[in-house]
Design an enzyme around this catalytic site. Structure first.
Site, PDB file in Angstrom:
ATOM      1  N   ARG A 178      97.108  -3.583  24.991  1.00 36.73           N
ATOM      2  CA  ARG A 178      97.980  -2.450  25.243  1.00 36.73           C
ATOM      3  C   ARG A 178      99.133  -2.485  24.243  1.00 36.73           C
ATOM      4  O   ARG A 178      99.457  -3.536  23.691  1.00 36.73           O
ATOM      5  CB  ARG A 178      98.537  -2.492  26.668  1.00 36.73           C
ATOM      6  CG  ARG A 178      97.470  -2.436  27.749  1.00 36.73           C
ATOM      7  CD  ARG A 178      98.094  -2.583  29.127  1.00 36.73           C
ATOM      8  NE  ARG A 178      97.074  -2.494  30.179  1.00 36.73           N
ATOM      9  CZ  ARG A 178      96.367  -3.521  30.622  1.00 36.73           C
ATOM     10  NH1 ARG A 178      96.566  -4.736  30.105  1.00 36.73           N
ATOM     11  NH2 ARG A 178      95.457  -3.365  31.569  1.00 36.73           N
ATOM     12  N   LYS A 205     100.545  -5.404  32.014  1.00 33.67           N
ATOM     13  CA  LYS A 205     100.644  -4.354  33.022  1.00 33.67           C
ATOM     14  C   LYS A 205      99.904  -4.713  34.298  1.00 33.67           C
ATOM     15  O   LYS A 205     100.386  -4.452  35.406  1.00 33.67           O
ATOM     16  CB  LYS A 205     100.095  -3.054  32.441  1.00 33.67           C
ATOM     17  CG  LYS A 205     100.122  -1.869  33.393  1.00 33.67           C
ATOM     18  CD  LYS A 205      99.558  -0.644  32.722  1.00 33.67           C
ATOM     19  CE  LYS A 205      99.525   0.549  33.673  1.00 33.67           C
ATOM     20  NZ  LYS A 205      98.955   1.750  33.014  1.00 33.67           N
ATOM     21  N   HIS A 285      97.470   4.412  22.321  1.00 33.24           N
ATOM     22  CA  HIS A 285      96.302   4.083  23.141  1.00 33.24           C
ATOM     23  C   HIS A 285      94.985   4.241  22.361  1.00 33.24           C
ATOM     24  O   HIS A 285      93.953   3.746  22.804  1.00 33.24           O
ATOM     25  CB  HIS A 285      96.251   4.989  24.374  1.00 33.24           C
ATOM     26  CG  HIS A 285      97.357   4.745  25.349  1.00 33.24           C
ATOM     27  ND1 HIS A 285      97.463   3.598  26.088  1.00 33.24           N
ATOM     28  CD2 HIS A 285      98.427   5.512  25.693  1.00 33.24           C
ATOM     29  CE1 HIS A 285      98.549   3.672  26.857  1.00 33.24           C
ATOM     30  NE2 HIS A 285      99.139   4.814  26.633  1.00 33.24           N
ATOM     31  N   ARG A 288      93.163   0.888  21.476  1.00 31.42           N
ATOM     32  CA  ARG A 288      92.501   0.268  22.629  1.00 31.42           C
ATOM     33  C   ARG A 288      91.261   1.073  23.026  1.00 31.42           C
ATOM     34  O   ARG A 288      90.198   0.493  23.285  1.00 31.42           O
ATOM     35  CB  ARG A 288      93.495   0.199  23.786  1.00 31.42           C
ATOM     36  CG  ARG A 288      93.011  -0.506  25.048  1.00 31.42           C
ATOM     37  CD  ARG A 288      94.220  -0.742  25.939  1.00 31.42           C
ATOM     38  NE  ARG A 288      93.904  -1.057  27.309  1.00 31.42           N
ATOM     39  CZ  ARG A 288      93.651  -2.281  27.772  1.00 31.42           C
ATOM     40  NH1 ARG A 288      93.645  -3.304  26.938  1.00 31.42           N
ATOM     41  NH2 ARG A 288      93.400  -2.495  29.048  1.00 31.42           N
ATOM     42  N   HIS A 311      90.835  -5.348  31.678  1.00 32.04           N
ATOM     43  CA  HIS A 311      90.653  -4.404  32.784  1.00 32.04           C
ATOM     44  C   HIS A 311      90.114  -5.145  34.000  1.00 32.04           C
ATOM     45  O   HIS A 311      89.285  -6.056  33.874  1.00 32.04           O
ATOM     46  CB  HIS A 311      89.674  -3.288  32.395  1.00 32.04           C
ATOM     47  CG  HIS A 311      90.275  -2.244  31.520  1.00 32.04           C
ATOM     48  ND1 HIS A 311      89.959  -2.130  30.179  1.00 32.04           N
ATOM     49  CD2 HIS A 311      91.165  -1.264  31.777  1.00 32.04           C
ATOM     50  CE1 HIS A 311      90.637  -1.116  29.659  1.00 32.04           C
ATOM     51  NE2 HIS A 311      91.374  -0.577  30.601  1.00 32.04           N
ATOM     52  N   TYR A 320      88.532   4.464  29.261  1.00 27.69           N
ATOM     53  CA  TYR A 320      88.823   4.173  27.860  1.00 27.69           C
ATOM     54  C   TYR A 320      87.602   4.328  26.964  1.00 27.69           C
ATOM     55  O   TYR A 320      87.703   4.198  25.750  1.00 27.69           O
ATOM     56  CB  TYR A 320      89.381   2.748  27.717  1.00 27.69           C
ATOM     57  CG  TYR A 320      90.848   2.656  28.050  1.00 27.69           C
ATOM     58  CD1 TYR A 320      91.805   2.685  27.045  1.00 27.69           C
ATOM     59  CD2 TYR A 320      91.280   2.565  29.361  1.00 27.69           C
ATOM     60  CE1 TYR A 320      93.154   2.615  27.343  1.00 27.69           C
ATOM     61  CE2 TYR A 320      92.627   2.498  29.674  1.00 27.69           C
ATOM     62  CZ  TYR A 320      93.557   2.523  28.655  1.00 27.69           C
ATOM     63  OH  TYR A 320      94.890   2.461  28.962  1.00 27.69           O
TER      64      TYR A 320
END
Length: 333
Positions: A178, A205, A285, A288, A311, A320
């Site tokens: 991230r 996160k 983003h 990623r 994830h 994603y």
């Protein structure tokens, strides 16, 4: 090489609620309803219950609410009207976060939250049904896009900035980190191995309790090797400790402070624009998402991709993996 794990930054302050005449600075003092009667140690742990990014987002949400006639406490009618006025300008996801910020601001003051009212719930339900809940998705920076951007980066006259941008894009893509994780990497987090480099992430996160995880970036047998690009950047910038990715001035001089997460987006946008792409369709983003999409197209299994991205579920990962390859599918008719 022994990894040196840097301690977490000090706990930030819990959001305080300001009136419409409050200053534009971010709230620093925790609300009395939360911390009254607690020791300094307990107050510190309460303040650390939310990440700095979450506090900044909630502070921004409250500031917007106050600027549009809101206050704390607020009635359900006031909140419902606010949401209705903002529905045409803001995404459903943003409105939902605003409701959460306003809800928590009331709870922190031991006040009845208007977000719990049937009126507000029905307004939000109507907004979702009318506008839908699909979120905007930026384009992934897949391998071909990345290579095109690297070609243009190498043509920059500012050699140090070019070295930084090259390392930032390659490491950002290969690690699938991230933006916040990427800019938080420090020299002390790096462990060089014979076949690549390990990067220790103290927190992220989805790792609010700071258990930490390690991302491995393998060496590539080409000039586009992210490991060599990273080593070259650290060499020319003479960075020996602290933040790896830093600002570079217009005079091609390296700053002491690290990049912000928004700076990653600016580097990606500028690189795509130089290569002739549409900068409005990409963001930080995109790196990623580019890794996830490219890995899926190469046939990697979801669990293999999640090992790199961090994830927690295949459902979260699926957002994603963008459908850039669907047009390449052969016809079955």
């Amino acid at each position: 090489m022994k990894k040196i794990r840097t301690p977490q930054e000090g706990a930030g302050a819990v959001l305080s609620v300001r009136s419409t005449t409050a200053s534009n600075t971010m709230p620093q003092t925790p609300p009395e309803g939360v911390l009254s009667g607690f020791s300094a140690t307990a107050a510190q742990f309460i303040a650390a219950s939310q990440s700095a990014a979450t506090k900044r987002a909630y502070a921004s949400d409250l500031k917007h609410f106050f600027a549009n006639g809101g206050s704390v406490p607020a009635s359900s009618a006031v909140l419902a009207e606010y949401l209705a006025r903002c529905a045409e300008k803001l995404s459903v996801a943003t409105l939902e976060r605003r409701v959460t910020a306003i809800h928590k601001a009331h709870l922190e003051k031991n006040l009845e939250s208007p977000a719990r009212s049937e009126t507000v719930k029905r307004v939000m339900q109507g907004i979702r049904r009318t506008l839908g809940t699909k979120q905007r998705q930026v384009q992934p920076m897949a391998k071909d896009d990345l290579l095109a951007a690297l070609v243009m980066i190498d043509r920059q006259k500012m050699t140090i900035k070019a070295a930084r941008d090259r390392a930032l894009l390659l490491v950002g893509f290969a690690s699938a980190m991230r933006r916040s994780e990427l800019v938080a990497v420090q020299v002390e987090h790096l462990t060089y191995l014979s076949n690549g480099v390990e990067i220790f992430l103290p927190s992220s996160k989805t790792d609010q309790e700071a258990q930490g995880r390690t991302v491995f970036i393998p060496q590539a047998n080409s000039q586009r090797c992210p490991v060599r690009a990273l080593a070259h950047w650290l060499e020319v910038s003479e960075i020996r400790e602290g933040f790896v990715f830093r600002a570079v001035s217009r005079h091609d001089r390296v700053a002491r402070h690290g990049l912000s997460a928004q700076s990653v987006a600016l580097v990606v946008k500028a690189s795509v624009a130089r290569a002739g792409g549409d900068r409005s369709k990409v963001s930080g983003h995109s790196l990623r998402a580019g890794y996830c999409t490219s890995a899926a197209e190469k046939g990697l299994q979801p669990w293999q991709i999640r090992e790199q991205t961090g994830h927690k579920s295949d459902v979260a990962l699926a957002t994603y993996i963008r459908p850039i390859g669907r047009r390449r599918l052969p016809s079955l008719l």
